[in-house]
Design a protein around this motif. Structure first.
Motif, PDB file in Angstrom:
ATOM      1  N   ASP A 194       1.904  -7.499  19.696  1.00  0.00           N
ATOM      2  CA  ASP A 194       1.804  -7.433  18.043  1.00  0.00           C
ATOM      3  C   ASP A 194       1.391  -6.425  17.434  1.00  0.00           C
ATOM      4  O   ASP A 194       2.041  -6.185  16.802  1.00  0.00           O
ATOM      5  CB  ASP A 194       1.278  -8.579  18.272  1.00  0.00           C
ATOM      6  CG  ASP A 194       2.623 -10.204  18.791  1.00  0.00           C
ATOM      7  OD1 ASP A 194       3.293  -9.868  18.723  1.00  0.00           O
ATOM      8  OD2 ASP A 194       1.521 -11.131  18.997  1.00  0.00           O
ATOM      9  N   PHE A 195       0.405  -6.089  18.316  1.00  0.00           N
ATOM     10  CA  PHE A 195      -0.750  -5.000  17.411  1.00  0.00           C
ATOM     11  C   PHE A 195      -0.579  -3.650  17.516  1.00  0.00           C
ATOM     12  O   PHE A 195      -0.235  -3.408  15.944  1.00  0.00           O
ATOM     13  CB  PHE A 195      -2.425  -5.389  18.126  1.00  0.00           C
ATOM     14  CG  PHE A 195      -3.673  -3.957  17.359  1.00  0.00           C
ATOM     15  CD1 PHE A 195      -3.976  -4.391  16.425  1.00  0.00           C
ATOM     16  CD2 PHE A 195      -2.690  -2.957  18.588  1.00  0.00           C
ATOM     17  CE1 PHE A 195      -4.679  -3.446  15.722  1.00  0.00           C
ATOM     18  CE2 PHE A 195      -4.572  -2.250  17.596  1.00  0.00           C
ATOM     19  CZ  PHE A 195      -4.773  -1.783  16.186  1.00  0.00           C
ATOM     20  N   LEU A 196      -0.060  -3.865  18.224  1.00  0.00           N
ATOM     21  CA  LEU A 196       0.630  -2.321  17.947  1.00  0.00           C
ATOM     22  C   LEU A 196       1.566  -2.560  17.850  1.00  0.00           C
ATOM     23  O   LEU A 196       2.801  -0.724  16.873  1.00  0.00           O
ATOM     24  CB  LEU A 196       0.857  -1.231  19.967  1.00  0.00           C
ATOM     25  CG  LEU A 196      -0.451  -1.560  21.193  1.00  0.00           C
ATOM     26  CD1 LEU A 196       0.981  -0.667  22.290  1.00  0.00           C
ATOM     27  CD2 LEU A 196      -0.878  -0.358  20.281  1.00  0.00           C
ATOM     28  N   ALA A 197       2.312  -2.692  17.667  1.00  0.00           N
ATOM     29  CA  ALA A 197       4.052  -2.814  16.957  1.00  0.00           C
ATOM     30  C   ALA A 197       3.322  -3.024  15.282  1.00  0.00           C
ATOM     31  O   ALA A 197       4.157  -2.652  14.430  1.00  0.00           O
ATOM     32  CB  ALA A 197       4.897  -4.533  17.023  1.00  0.00           C
ATOM     33  N   ASP A 198       2.785  -3.775  14.852  1.00  0.00           N
ATOM     34  CA  ASP A 198       2.119  -3.560  13.618  1.00  0.00           C
ATOM     35  C   ASP A 198       1.641  -2.056  12.722  1.00  0.00           C
ATOM     36  O   ASP A 198       1.442  -1.910  12.022  1.00  0.00           O
ATOM     37  CB  ASP A 198       0.209  -5.355  13.433  1.00  0.00           C
ATOM     38  CG  ASP A 198       0.661  -4.813  12.108  1.00  0.00           C
ATOM     39  OD1 ASP A 198       2.156  -5.079  11.026  1.00  0.00           O
ATOM     40  OD2 ASP A 198      -0.360  -4.918  11.651  1.00  0.00           O
ATOM     41  N   VAL A 199       0.662  -1.422  13.410  1.00  0.00           N
ATOM     42  CA  VAL A 199      -0.072  -1.405  12.999  1.00  0.00           C
ATOM     43  C   VAL A 199       0.516   0.429  13.642  1.00  0.00           C
ATOM     44  O   VAL A 199       0.420   1.972  13.473  1.00  0.00           O
ATOM     45  CB  VAL A 199      -1.269  -0.678  14.266  1.00  0.00           C
ATOM     46  CG1 VAL A 199      -2.114  -1.875  13.616  1.00  0.00           C
ATOM     47  CG2 VAL A 199      -1.170   0.206  15.715  1.00  0.00           C
ATOM     48  N   ALA A 200       1.994   0.927  14.144  1.00  0.00           N
ATOM     49  CA  ALA A 200       2.715   1.881  14.445  1.00  0.00           C
ATOM     50  C   ALA A 200       3.358   2.250  12.700  1.00  0.00           C
ATOM     51  O   ALA A 200       3.685   3.424  12.786  1.00  0.00           O
ATOM     52  CB  ALA A 200       3.832   1.526  15.694  1.00  0.00           C
ATOM     53  N   GLY A 201       3.737   1.510  11.792  1.00  0.00           N
ATOM     54  CA  GLY A 201       3.807   1.800  10.901  1.00  0.00           C
ATOM     55  C   GLY A 201       4.989   2.266  10.607  1.00  0.00           C
ATOM     56  O   GLY A 201       5.543   2.991   9.579  1.00  0.00           O
ATOM     57  N   ASP A 239       7.289   3.656  13.297  1.00  0.00           N
ATOM     58  CA  ASP A 239       6.995   4.815  13.890  1.00  0.00           C
ATOM     59  C   ASP A 239       7.187   4.822  15.525  1.00  0.00           C
ATOM     60  O   ASP A 239       6.085   3.971  16.299  1.00  0.00           O
ATOM     61  CB  ASP A 239       5.979   5.588  14.008  1.00  0.00           C
ATOM     62  CG  ASP A 239       6.451   7.282  14.626  1.00  0.00           C
ATOM     63  OD1 ASP A 239       6.584   7.121  15.355  1.00  0.00           O
ATOM     64  OD2 ASP A 239       5.625   8.098  13.760  1.00  0.00           O
ATOM     65  N   ALA A 240       7.850   4.892  16.017  1.00  0.00           N
ATOM     66  CA  ALA A 240       8.438   3.709  17.864  1.00  0.00           C
ATOM     67  C   ALA A 240       7.359   5.241  18.776  1.00  0.00           C
ATOM     68  O   ALA A 240       7.148   4.691  19.000  1.00  0.00           O
ATOM     69  CB  ALA A 240       9.711   4.321  18.049  1.00  0.00           C
ATOM     70  N   ARG A 241       7.504   6.085  18.464  1.00  0.00           N
ATOM     71  CA  ARG A 241       6.640   7.527  18.974  1.00  0.00           C
ATOM     72  C   ARG A 241       5.342   6.985  19.311  1.00  0.00           C
ATOM     73  O   ARG A 241       4.464   7.082  19.997  1.00  0.00           O
ATOM     74  CB  ARG A 241       7.554   8.708  18.667  1.00  0.00           C
ATOM     75  CG  ARG A 241       6.668   9.696  19.429  1.00  0.00           C
ATOM     76  CD  ARG A 241       6.926  11.356  19.129  1.00  0.00           C
ATOM     77  NE  ARG A 241       8.311  11.395  18.646  1.00  0.00           N
ATOM     78  CZ  ARG A 241       9.080  11.505  17.818  1.00  0.00           C
ATOM     79  NH1 ARG A 241       8.359  11.320  16.426  1.00  0.00           N
ATOM     80  NH2 ARG A 241      10.783  11.800  18.019  1.00  0.00           N
ATOM     81  N   ARG A 242       4.907   6.479  18.344  1.00  0.00           N
ATOM     82  CA  ARG A 242       3.288   6.266  18.212  1.00  0.00           C
ATOM     83  C   ARG A 242       3.369   5.364  18.811  1.00  0.00           C
ATOM     84  O   ARG A 242       2.255   5.359  19.818  1.00  0.00           O
ATOM     85  CB  ARG A 242       2.870   6.019  16.947  1.00  0.00           C
ATOM     86  CG  ARG A 242       1.072   6.198  16.323  1.00  0.00           C
ATOM     87  CD  ARG A 242       1.051   5.538  14.572  1.00  0.00           C
ATOM     88  NE  ARG A 242      -0.218   5.389  14.653  1.00  0.00           N
ATOM     89  CZ  ARG A 242      -1.734   5.883  15.186  1.00  0.00           C
ATOM     90  NH1 ARG A 242      -1.545   7.091  14.797  1.00  0.00           N
ATOM     91  NH2 ARG A 242      -2.795   4.993  14.697  1.00  0.00           N
ATOM     92  N   ALA A 243       3.926   4.009  18.376  1.00  0.00           N
ATOM     93  CA  ALA A 243       3.417   3.107  19.820  1.00  0.00           C
ATOM     94  C   ALA A 243       3.266   2.987  21.122  1.00  0.00           C
ATOM     95  O   ALA A 243       3.084   2.892  21.751  1.00  0.00           O
ATOM     96  CB  ALA A 243       4.396   1.716  19.007  1.00  0.00           C
ATOM     97  N   LEU A 244       4.942   3.957  21.746  1.00  0.00           N
ATOM     98  CA  LEU A 244       4.969   4.636  22.633  1.00  0.00           C
ATOM     99  C   LEU A 244       3.502   5.170  23.118  1.00  0.00           C
ATOM    100  O   LEU A 244       3.674   5.159  24.397  1.00  0.00           O
ATOM    101  CB  LEU A 244       6.274   4.866  22.693  1.00  0.00           C
ATOM    102  CG  LEU A 244       7.395   4.045  22.846  1.00  0.00           C
ATOM    103  CD1 LEU A 244       8.656   4.825  22.436  1.00  0.00           C
ATOM    104  CD2 LEU A 244       7.554   2.451  23.532  1.00  0.00           C
ATOM    105  N   SER A 245       3.331   5.935  22.813  1.00  0.00           N
ATOM    106  CA  SER A 245       2.337   6.624  23.253  1.00  0.00           C
ATOM    107  C   SER A 245       1.297   6.427  23.482  1.00  0.00           C
ATOM    108  O   SER A 245       0.541   6.308  24.411  1.00  0.00           O
ATOM    109  CB  SER A 245       2.028   8.138  22.311  1.00  0.00           C
ATOM    110  OG  SER A 245       3.690   8.918  21.272  1.00  0.00           O
TER     111      SER A 245
END
Length: 454
Positions: free
Chosen positions: A201-208, A210-216
């Motif tokens: 949930d946190f990563l999905a929220d803070v990625a803004g 941008d899927a690439r940012r979350a996956l990195s």
């Protein structure tokens, strides 16, 4: 394809970043962008029917522009050729066009030319593509993070369909995170990884968006975390926070987001919402925007949207600008917040804007009409003999320092340009002008009502 190229692609498939490895290959695997690839949507129908015209994909990083191009590459019967404008030049385009002509002539096969970061090509490079897009030698697909109506040749735009991709929702990114963690073939499943619900949930929220940012962040977490006693690599909330650090503002001082954010900032002040004004101010400061630029926008807003409804607003804005130059950051953020909140909370009037607009339109229609002789400069020898300044009524000699003498050129006398509002101090201006002139346009609504009752 030779043996070396085959080996390179095989190695890239296993060693490339996670975001590239799990990139969808079919429309059904694509997450988000339902407004353009949902069931029955135009782009989905065109891809499925393999009847694509030239396209421009426009949107922020990590929203799926290249992904959609790859999906098209996997579904089309046409030859798919990819260039990146950051590393390619006109020679590369010439080679791609020549190959497309040969392909069409020998095999009757069409060519789709995908150009990533197409806004990086200059005008002459973009112009080169025009005739080949026009005659169907190539079908162009361009991807850009910048507004194509500003950065892409207008002739190319007119020959293409522009699709705007939106930032992915937190729910969409969460689905991609789970796919990346547990996919054993293309994701991190081979590492026996697992992610906690609150971490996802946190990563999905803070990625803004941008899927690439979350996956990195997921990839970094898995590769740098030791297995627990149960043999699994657990991505906890603490690990997720370390991997992504904090929410990075999606803001480019030279791009769309710059203009969108400053626009929202100004409109928030104009709309009397100090909370929103300070919020967008914080976003700009967080992204490293120049405080002097922000201060200039506050000054403009104070004049354009507050005006004489609160003459103090421009003084606050100017003082803020001067103080920011002398103090610098980080203290300037306090000055900017004070000025933005003041301008947002002040009564509003755009009477000055309307006045100068109307005046310039009038001047454009009537030209340089002669200034009345009694208003002309008389501070030189012989002015009196020429009739300059004769008959001028010095306002300070009259009651309330008002003579009633007309000042507009005779041809436009009686024209009204400045219409003070009924907000803030401008209401007092209206009252004074009515008292001096008796002009009905300055009459307050309540006064008109009293007259009707009489």
């Amino acid at each position: 394809m030779d043996l070396f190229e085959y080996m390179r692609q095989e190695q890239q498939q296993t060693e490339s970043p996670l975001a590239a490895r799990i990139r969808p290959t079919t429309l059904d695997e694509v997450v988000g962008q339902e407004h353009i690839i949902g069931k029955g949507r135009l782009l989905r129908r065109a891809i499925q029917a393999d009847k694509l015209g030239s396209l421009i994909f426009y949107g922020p990083p990590g929203t799926g522009k290249t992904t959609l191009a790859k999906v098209i590459a996997n579904t089309t019967s046409a030859e798919f050729v990819q260039l990146n404008a950051t590393t390619s030049g006109k020679k590369d385009m010439e080679e791609a066009v020549k190959a497309a002509k040969d392909r069409m002539g020998m095999y009757g096969k069409k060519t789709i030319l995908f150009i990533d970061e197409i806004h990086r090509f200059n005008k002459s490079q973009q112009d080169y593509l025009l005739p080949f897009v026009e005659d169907g030698t190539v079908t162009l697909i361009g991807a850009t993070t910048e507004n194509p109506y500003f950065e892409v040749n207008g002739a190319l735009i007119s020959r293409s369909t522009v699709f705007e991709l939106k930032p992915l929702s937190a729910q969409d990114i969460r689905a991609l995170i789970l796919r990346a963690v547990y996919d054993g073939e293309k994701g991190m499943g081979m590492y026996n990884a697992a992610i906690d619900e609150d971490a996802a949930d946190f990563l999905a929220d803070v990625a803004g968006g941008d899927a690439r940012r979350a996956l990195s962040a997921v990839e970094l977490g898995v590769l740098t975390t030791a297995p627990s006693e149960d043999g699994k690599i657990h991505i906890t909330l603490e690990i997720a926070q370390e991997c992504i650090q904090r929410r990075a503002p999606r803001y480019d001082k030279g791009g769309d987001n710059h203009y969108d954010t400053i626009s929202a900032f100004i409109k928030s002040m104009r709309g009397s919402d100090p909370d929103a004004a300070v919020y967008y101010l914080a976003r700009m400061l967080e992204a490293g925007e120049d405080p002097k630029f922000i201060a200039r926008r506050i000054m403009i807003c104070a004049a354009e949207d507050v005006g004489n409804a609160d003459p103090q607003a421009i003084q606050v804005a100017v003082s803020c600008s001067l103080a920011c130059e002398r103090i610098g950051m980080p203290e300037s953020q306090i000055l900017l917040a004070q000025a933005a909140a003041y301008v947002a909370g002040a009564p509003k009037s755009n009477a000055a804007v309307n006045a100068i607009s109307a005046a310039r339109e009038l001047v454009g229609k009537t030209g340089n009409l002669p200034v009345p002789p009694y208003l002309q400069d008389a501070h030189y020898g012989g002015a009196g003999r020429l009739g300059r300044g004769i008959g001028y009524q010095y306002a300070h000699l009259y009651q309330e320092h008002y003579s009633g003498q007309p000042y507009l050129p005779e041809a436009v006398r009686g024209v009204h340009l400045y219409e003070p509002s009924e907000n803030g101090y401008e209401k007092e201006i209206r009252t004074r002008l009515y008292r001096l002139t008796g002009d009905e346009r300055y009459t307050q609504p309540e006064q008109l009502l009293e007259r009707e009752n009489e």
